[in-house]
Structure formats: structure tokens, C-alpha cells
Design a protein around this motif. Structure first.
Motif, short mmCIF file in Angstrom:
data_model
loop_
_atom_site.label_atom_id
_atom_site.label_comp_id
_atom_site.label_asym_id
_atom_site.label_seq_id
_atom_site.Cartn_x
_atom_site.Cartn_y
_atom_site.Cartn_z
N LEU A 108 0.84 -1.20 0.00
CA LEU A 108 0.00 0.00 0.00
C LEU A 108 0.88 1.25 0.00
N PRO A 109 0.40 2.30 -0.71
CA PRO A 109 -0.96 2.51 -1.21
C PRO A 109 -1.23 1.90 -2.60
N LYS A 110 -0.27 1.16 -3.18
CA LYS A 110 -0.49 0.59 -4.51
C LYS A 110 -1.47 -0.58 -4.43
N TYR A 111 -2.26 -0.74 -5.46
CA TYR A 111 -3.16 -1.88 -5.64
C TYR A 111 -4.10 -2.08 -4.44
N ARG A 112 -4.78 -1.00 -4.08
CA ARG A 112 -5.85 -1.12 -3.10
C ARG A 112 -7.03 -1.83 -3.76
N ALA A 141 -7.42 2.09 3.25
CA ALA A 141 -7.08 3.51 3.29
C ALA A 141 -6.44 3.94 4.60
N GLY A 142 -6.44 3.08 5.62
CA GLY A 142 -5.93 3.48 6.93
C GLY A 142 -4.41 3.49 7.00
N TYR A 197 -6.97 2.37 -6.74
CA TYR A 197 -7.92 1.35 -6.30
C TYR A 197 -8.33 0.50 -7.50
N PHE A 198 -8.39 -0.82 -7.30
CA PHE A 198 -8.78 -1.74 -8.37
C PHE A 198 -9.95 -2.60 -7.90
N GLY A 199 -10.86 -2.88 -8.82
CA GLY A 199 -12.01 -3.71 -8.51
C GLY A 199 -11.73 -5.19 -8.73
#
Length: 290
Positions: A108-112, A141-142, A197-199
Motif C-alpha cells: 500500500l498505497p499501490k493496488y488497493r 485507506a488506513g 484502487y482496483f475492482g
């Protein structure tokens, strides 16, 4: 220290074992019933709980809010989430006296978001990892509590990398536990602007588009290789699952680099891509009938 743990998959099994080994009292585990339509190739949190005589439940997403009084009564010091698939309501997160912590399978924060290992491979990353972070209502996000990085080899599949990430997750837990047991939660900012962010991914997302570069096609094959649903293409009217590929030559001289798609030469299968480069298909099979 007492904890309530939301867990599934290999990461759930391994991190739960780490908590037990550190002497944390696990008062309740929330996990999932296995989906009969999913290829379940990973360890069972429910079986671990049965073996360790830990009480566990398998609630649906809509049943979680009904558990708030029970978990509030348990008054856990920590809530942990290890690859649990449902969103945990804010009222449940608030039941933790010290902190609610989640293990995420990326740096993180990559590939949330969903399927972080698959997305990292799909984008040609050479590194990913595991991150323990404070849970907020917004996913991943924390603040960051701890991280451990792993490499992604050029031919490694999502399963290969997931095995590394599972081990990295346990390393992160071991690194964080001494302070967590003392009631201290180390934190550093999770700079969301430096990642995305990715779904979730669907089986149809595995379709090979031969107009892409050879590396993009190879990375797709690696990202969704079985036991995931697999990359696929049509050949002679049949849907073929491409399980393994390579960019390493040498390739035959008589390939037509101007004709995108499948070409078979000397019983070897090749894909011609949009950059006029070649990916060799080392293993493919007819999609099983449903």
C-alpha cells in the motif's frame, strides 16, 4: 490480549496461526463457507478453528451487523482481518478497544481493493508484498502498521506470487506483534495519492487481445493462470484456456509477424501480438464444459 479475527484463504490460516503462536486469545473467528462454484485450492480457516477448538461463524455479509452485540460484549483488544471478503461495518470496527487491523496483499498505497496480486502481475510489476494497516470504512485507506516486500519473477504466476505474499504477511505479523501485545500500534501515513484502487476481476476479463504487446499478453496469462479461471482465446472455433506462456525464443523464422493471433509451427503454438512480437504458448487446453 484478546482478539476477534475475520479470516479466509491461506493468508487467513497462516496469520491466525501466528496470533495463536504469540499467545493472543482468539475469542471468535468469522470466516466464509467455501463457494461450490469456486476452485478452492487454499487452506481452510474453519478446519484450523476446529482443530484448535476456537469458536467460529460463517455469516453472510448481511448478517454481520447482527453480530455487533455479541462482539461488543467480547470487548476484544483487536479486530484482525486476514483476506476476509466482506466489508466489515464501521460499528464492528468500533468494537476493538485498541485497533482494527487488516492484512492487504500489496505494498500500500499501490493496488488497493480486490485481487491485488493478480493486478500487480497484470501490470508487469516486479515487486509486491503484504501490508498490515488500520481498518477504516474506506477500503485499504488506513495508516500503515507494517510491510514486507517480495519480488515478482518474469514468469511467475499469481499462485507463485500469492505463496510469497502469504509468507510476507506472516513476517509482517511477527514484526508487529511485540508492540501490538504491549498495546502500541506503530503507524505511518498511507499516501493514497501514490496508488490506485482496483475492482474485482471476472472470468471474461481473461480474454486475450492479440493487438496488445507480447509482454501484456504474457502478463495476463501469468496473472490469471489456473487455478484462477485462466486467459483464453479462440482457435478453430474452440475456446482454449492458455495456462502457461513464454517470451523466450528462439522462435521459428517462418512465423508471419503481420498476422495477429495463433500460429502453429512444428507442433509449437505461438501468438503473434500487436507489437509484431511473439509469445509462445507452452500449455493450453480446451475449456471444460460447464
Amino acid at each position: 490480549m484478546h482478539a476477534v479475527v475475520f479470516a479466509y484463504h491461506d493468508v487467513g490460516v497462516n496469520c491466525l496461526k501466528a496470533l495463536i503462536g504469540a499467545g493472543i486469545q482468539i475469542d471468535l473467528v468469522l470466516t466464509h463457507q467455501d463457494d461450490p462454484n469456486e476452485n478452492v485450492w487454499f487452506g481452510s480457516v474453519a478446519k484450523l478453528c476446529e482443530d484448535q477448538q476456537i469458536p467460529y461463524l460463517t455469516p453472510t455479509a448481511s448478517e454481520l451487523t447482527g453480530l455487533i452485540p455479541r462482539i461488543r460484549k467480547l470487548a476484544p483488544d483487536y479486530l484482525f482481518s486476514f483476506y476476509y471478503r466482506h466489508m466489515i461495518p464501521a460499528e464492528l470496527l468500533a468494537c476493538a478497544k485498541i485497533a482494527a487491523l487488516n492484512m492487504h496483499g500489496s505494498l500500500l498505497p499501490k493496488y488497493r481493493g480486490r485481487a491485488p496480486v493478480n493486478w500487480a502481475i497484470l501490470h508487469g510489476e516486479t515487486q509486491t508484498g503484504a501490508t498490515l494497516h488500520i481498518m477504516e470504512v474506506k477500503p485499504d485507506a488506513g495508516d500503515i502498521v507494517g510491510q514486507s516486500a517480495v519480488t515478482i519473477g518474469p514468469d511467475e504466476t499469481a499462485t507463485d506470487v500469492f505463496g510469497k505474499v502469504s509468507k510476507a504477511a506472516v513476517e509482517v505479523i511477527h514484526q508487529a506483534l511485540p508492540e501490538l501485545i504491549q498495546g502500541r500500534v506503530p503507524k505511518k501515513p498511507n499516501a493514497l495519492s501514490k496508488g490506485s484502487y482496483f475492482g474485482g476481476r471476472k472470468p471474461e476479463d481473461g480474454r486475450i487481445h492479440w493487438e496488445q504487446t507480447a509482454k501484456q499478453v504474457h502478463d495476463l496469462v501469468r496473472a490469471v493462470a489456473p487455478p484462477y479461471p485462466g486467459a483464453f482465446t479462440e482457435n478453430q472455433g474452440r475456446k482454449m484456456i492458455v495456462a502457461r506462456s513464454t517470451l523466450k525464443g528462439p522462435f521459428p523464422d517462418n512465423l508471419d509477424l503481420g498476422a495477429l493471433g495463433i500460429q502453429v509451427v512444428d507442433n509449437r503454438v505461438f501468438g503473434i501480438c500487436g507489437d509484431h512480437q511473439v509469445v509462445e504458448i507452452l500449455e493450453w487446453f480446451l475449456q471444460p464444459t460447464q
